[in-house]
Design a protein around this motif. Structure first.
Motif, PDB file in Angstrom:
ATOM      1  N   LYS A  14     -24.394 -10.037 -16.486  1.00 27.74           N
ATOM      2  CA  LYS A  14     -23.393  -9.653 -15.481  1.00 27.74           C
ATOM      3  C   LYS A  14     -22.993  -8.182 -15.610  1.00 27.74           C
ATOM      4  O   LYS A  14     -22.864  -7.477 -14.610  1.00 27.74           O
ATOM      5  CB  LYS A  14     -22.162 -10.570 -15.493  1.00 27.74           C
ATOM      6  CG  LYS A  14     -21.503 -10.799 -16.820  1.00 27.74           C
ATOM      7  CD  LYS A  14     -20.488 -11.944 -16.685  1.00 27.74           C
ATOM      8  CE  LYS A  14     -19.925 -12.369 -18.022  1.00 27.74           C
ATOM      9  NZ  LYS A  14     -20.972 -12.823 -18.984  1.00 27.74           N
ATOM     10  N   THR A  15     -22.853  -7.704 -16.841  1.00 28.95           N
ATOM     11  CA  THR A  15     -22.450  -6.302 -17.008  1.00 28.95           C
ATOM     12  C   THR A  15     -23.587  -5.361 -16.595  1.00 28.95           C
ATOM     13  O   THR A  15     -23.361  -4.360 -15.910  1.00 28.95           O
ATOM     14  CB  THR A  15     -22.029  -6.044 -18.473  1.00 28.95           C
ATOM     15  OG1 THR A  15     -20.953  -6.936 -18.793  1.00 28.95           O
ATOM     16  CG2 THR A  15     -21.550  -4.628 -18.671  1.00 28.95           C
ATOM     17  N   ASP A  20     -14.368  -6.743 -15.170  1.00 27.94           N
ATOM     18  CA  ASP A  20     -15.306  -7.427 -16.058  1.00 27.94           C
ATOM     19  C   ASP A  20     -14.502  -8.281 -17.041  1.00 27.94           C
ATOM     20  O   ASP A  20     -13.404  -7.888 -17.424  1.00 27.94           O
ATOM     21  CB  ASP A  20     -16.168  -6.390 -16.801  1.00 27.94           C
ATOM     22  CG  ASP A  20     -17.444  -7.004 -17.383  1.00 27.94           C
ATOM     23  OD1 ASP A  20     -17.805  -8.129 -16.996  1.00 27.94           O
ATOM     24  OD2 ASP A  20     -18.079  -6.351 -18.237  1.00 27.94           O
ATOM     25  N   GLU A  21     -15.030  -9.434 -17.431  1.00 24.92           N
ATOM     26  CA  GLU A  21     -14.267 -10.421 -18.243  1.00 24.92           C
ATOM     27  C   GLU A  21     -12.955 -10.729 -17.521  1.00 24.92           C
ATOM     28  O   GLU A  21     -11.875 -10.765 -18.121  1.00 24.92           O
ATOM     29  CB  GLU A  21     -14.010  -9.895 -19.664  1.00 24.92           C
ATOM     30  CG  GLU A  21     -15.253  -9.515 -20.439  1.00 24.92           C
ATOM     31  CD  GLU A  21     -16.160 -10.697 -20.776  1.00 24.92           C
ATOM     32  OE1 GLU A  21     -15.741 -11.857 -20.571  1.00 24.92           O
ATOM     33  OE2 GLU A  21     -17.294 -10.467 -21.196  1.00 24.92           O
TER      34      GLU A  21
HETATM   35 MG    MG Z   1     -20.685  -8.393 -20.295  1.00 23.50          MG
END
Ligand code: MG
Ligand code: ATP
Length: 251
Positions: free
Chosen positions: A49-50, A137-138
């Motif tokens: 995802k990152t 993110d997260e």
């Molecule tokens: Mg990540």
């Protein structure tokens, strides 16, 4: 990059990703090409995802001159790490002008665009407006008040993308995910849908974790939080349709 390649990359983020030697999986291609203004990406650990959003961030900054891309994670360190990936991708491109600014929390391109990494704390993120792309993110670990303060920073033509593994049945990320009619585009990538995981790797991860953690971090299930007295299922089961609440007046 030739002019034709540059035009193809501008129009298609998947072509752009390929030009960076990143071969996206089908779900990654869908996310790269998505034009939804609000996206929730519920993912297993380590599915990319990152990396995928780093490509999307660079694409947005390169092809929207003078615009800002913000990266917000629970901690400054996590945001900086993603920014580092974005700048590494940029530096690996051939024929690009030197960056105007290049430090741990800001990358300034010669076209006037910026990619900025920020911490998930209210004090650290004021002062931005008209943002072209905001990446959380997260996201399930970003507090509700931080989410509320970054939301207005996104321009009317801007995109907000929230990526996360689940973190229990709580918070804005869970609420947005559960509300079917809120206009957010939803993506879900469990460990079984990711090409990063072979059946052997899945078995190894499963064997090393408790079933609750595996269900949450790899099967993308929102589990009950430890401070709930009753499970969410029990509370839902206690409601009977057709019975209206008593309208009691409290003295
Ligand atoms: Mg990540
Ligand atoms: N399409 C792809 N091709 C090759 N490698 C990939 C691809 N997608 C992901 N990866 C690899 O998977 C690994 C995990 O990527 P990444 O850190 O982006 O995942 P993540 O979902 O953000 O992980 P985390 O849960 O730790 O935040 C990296 O080594 C990355 O290079």
């Amino acid at each position: 990059m030739s002019l034709a390649e540059s035009m193809a990359a501008a129009l298609d983020p998947v072509r752009f990703a390929e030009s960076l030697r990143f071969e996206p999986e089908p779900w990654q291609s869908t996310l790269l090409r998505s034009q939804a203004r609000r996206g929730l990406v519920l993912c297993a650990r380590q599915v990319g995802k990152t990396t995928t959003t780093s490509v999307k961030a660079l694409h947005a900054a390169l092809f929207n001159p003078g615009r800002d891309v913000l990266i917000v994670s629970p901690t400054q360190r996590q945001s900086d790490e993603m920014l580092h990936r974005v700048s590494a991708l940029y530096k690996a491109m051939s024929g690009q002008p030197r960056l105007k600014r290049d430090n741990t929390s800001e990358m300034g391109l010669s076209n006037g665009s910026r990619v900025v990494s920020l911490p998930g704390s209210e004090g650290g993120i004021r002062g931005f407006a008209g943002v072209k792309l905001l990446i959380l993110d997260e996201a399930s670990r970003i507090d509700d008040d931080v989410f509320a303060s970054v939301l207005p920073m996104v321009a009317s033509d801007g995109v907000l993308l929230a990526l996360s593994t689940p973190f229990g049945k709580r918070g804005w990320f869970y609420d947005r995910h559960e509300d079917a009619l809120n206009g957010w585009e939803r993506h879900k990538v469990t460990v079984y849908e990711s090409a990063q995981y072979t059946p052997e790797r899945i078995a190894e991860v499963r064997a090393s974790l408790g079933s609750f953690t595996f269900a949450s971090d790899y099967e993308c299930e929102f589990g009950d939080t430890d401070n709930q007295l009753f499970s969410t299922e029990s509370v839902r089961a206690a409601f009977a349709p057709g019975i209206t609440p008593l309208d009691l007046e409290v003295a």
